[in-house]
Scaffold this motif. Sequence first.
Motif, short mmCIF file in Angstrom:
data_model
loop_
_atom_site.label_atom_id
_atom_site.label_comp_id
_atom_site.label_asym_id
_atom_site.label_seq_id
_atom_site.Cartn_x
_atom_site.Cartn_y
_atom_site.Cartn_z
N PRO A 13 41.03 52.13 32.57
CA PRO A 13 41.01 53.35 33.39
C PRO A 13 41.87 53.19 34.65
O PRO A 13 42.06 52.08 35.16
CB PRO A 13 39.52 53.51 33.75
N ALA A 14 42.35 54.32 35.13
CA ALA A 14 43.23 54.29 36.31
C ALA A 14 42.53 53.65 37.51
O ALA A 14 43.16 52.94 38.30
CB ALA A 14 43.68 55.71 36.65
N GLU A 15 41.23 53.87 37.65
CA GLU A 15 40.51 53.34 38.81
C GLU A 15 40.44 51.82 38.81
O GLU A 15 40.26 51.20 39.87
CB GLU A 15 39.09 53.91 38.84
N SER A 16 40.59 51.20 37.63
CA SER A 16 40.47 49.74 37.52
C SER A 16 41.82 49.03 37.49
O SER A 16 41.86 47.79 37.45
CB SER A 16 39.67 49.37 36.27
N ARG A 17 42.91 49.78 37.46
CA ARG A 17 44.22 49.14 37.36
C ARG A 17 44.58 48.27 38.57
O ARG A 17 45.12 47.18 38.40
CB ARG A 17 45.30 50.20 37.11
N PRO A 18 44.32 48.71 39.81
CA PRO A 18 44.59 47.79 40.93
C PRO A 18 43.81 46.47 40.83
O PRO A 18 44.35 45.40 41.13
CB PRO A 18 44.16 48.60 42.15
N LEU A 19 42.56 46.55 40.39
CA LEU A 19 41.76 45.34 40.24
C LEU A 19 42.32 44.47 39.13
O LEU A 19 42.38 43.24 39.27
CB LEU A 19 40.31 45.71 39.95
N ALA A 20 42.75 45.09 38.03
CA ALA A 20 43.33 44.33 36.93
C ALA A 20 44.62 43.64 37.35
O ALA A 20 44.86 42.47 37.00
CB ALA A 20 43.59 45.24 35.73
N LEU A 21 45.47 44.33 38.10
CA LEU A 21 46.72 43.73 38.56
C LEU A 21 46.46 42.58 39.52
O LEU A 21 47.14 41.54 39.47
CB LEU A 21 47.58 44.80 39.25
N THR A 22 45.47 42.74 40.39
CA THR A 22 45.13 41.67 41.32
C THR A 22 44.61 40.45 40.57
O THR A 22 45.00 39.30 40.87
CB THR A 22 44.06 42.14 42.32
N CYS A 23 43.74 40.66 39.58
CA CYS A 23 43.21 39.55 38.79
C CYS A 23 44.32 38.87 38.01
O CYS A 23 44.37 37.63 37.92
CB CYS A 23 42.14 40.07 37.83
N ALA A 24 45.24 39.66 37.42
CA ALA A 24 46.34 39.09 36.65
C ALA A 24 47.26 38.27 37.56
O ALA A 24 47.71 37.17 37.19
CB ALA A 24 47.12 40.19 35.95
N GLY A 25 47.55 38.80 38.74
CA GLY A 25 48.40 38.06 39.67
C GLY A 25 47.75 36.77 40.13
O GLY A 25 48.42 35.73 40.24
N ALA A 26 46.44 36.81 40.39
CA ALA A 26 45.74 35.60 40.81
C ALA A 26 45.76 34.55 39.71
O ALA A 26 45.98 33.36 39.96
CB ALA A 26 44.30 35.94 41.18
N LEU A 27 45.54 34.99 38.46
CA LEU A 27 45.58 34.05 37.35
C LEU A 27 46.98 33.48 37.15
O LEU A 27 47.15 32.29 36.88
CB LEU A 27 45.11 34.73 36.06
N GLY A 28 48.00 34.33 37.27
CA GLY A 28 49.37 33.87 37.10
C GLY A 28 49.74 32.79 38.11
O GLY A 28 50.32 31.76 37.75
#
Length: 246
Positions: A171-186
């Motif tokens: 969902p659009a509301e969770s995309r910033p959180l998903a990007l932050t989590c992906a960046g942290a993992l990367g």
Amino acid sequence: YYDMANKMVTQVRSLVVSANQTVVPVIADIKEREPQGIARFYQASYRLVLFLAMPLFVLLVLGAPLISRIWIGHYERAFMAAALWLAAGWLVNTLNGPAFFAYLGTGELSWNVRGQLAIALLNVVLGLGLGALFSGAGVVAAWGLALMAGSVLFGISFHARNGIPLADLMPAESRPLALTCAGALGLSFALFSFRAIEASPVIFGLVSLALSSAILYVAWRHPMRRRLAAWISVDLLGKQTSAPGP
């Protein structure tokens, strides 16, 4: 080390799944009263699970090096490898949990059975292949891949059967959180590959703390956090109001 990592991940997973599985009787009731409401209830349940599980598993991975030092006494690469594969597998499985429990509530068990069979068969096939190539590490990776592949069947099939777009999986509301989590993992994986944790554990710890703080900040600003807080406050207020007086 695998057993320790497995217990660590499944304990965290149980925090989300044990709450989510209570929707089974609710969905059964919705099916009897308003069948068209099942999809809406599933979407609400999925958004909540996504909000809880995604940062929870990522924070677990970021904290795994510290847990390794506490449990084992040093940074153990075998423990970390198992933790990463298990966290990835169980995260995907947890995100597809709402579809699994929705099928249980409606009594449509065919896709649940197919998904479980897929997990079992892929575990054997991939375990034999990757185990022959990479020994024990390959077997652990095979289990994580099999768990992810089989679990995806629950969610994709439920979306297809109920006309829910696959885009709603993020969902659009969770995309910033998903990007932050992906960046942290990367960034964390980059430090893993350069073995920064072994060379400079203090610096790696500070970086992990900063990444965890960024995830928590974005999660705090997530709309679901405010809705969840409102639900809890209403529930507590209702209990206080209905409680007998002295």
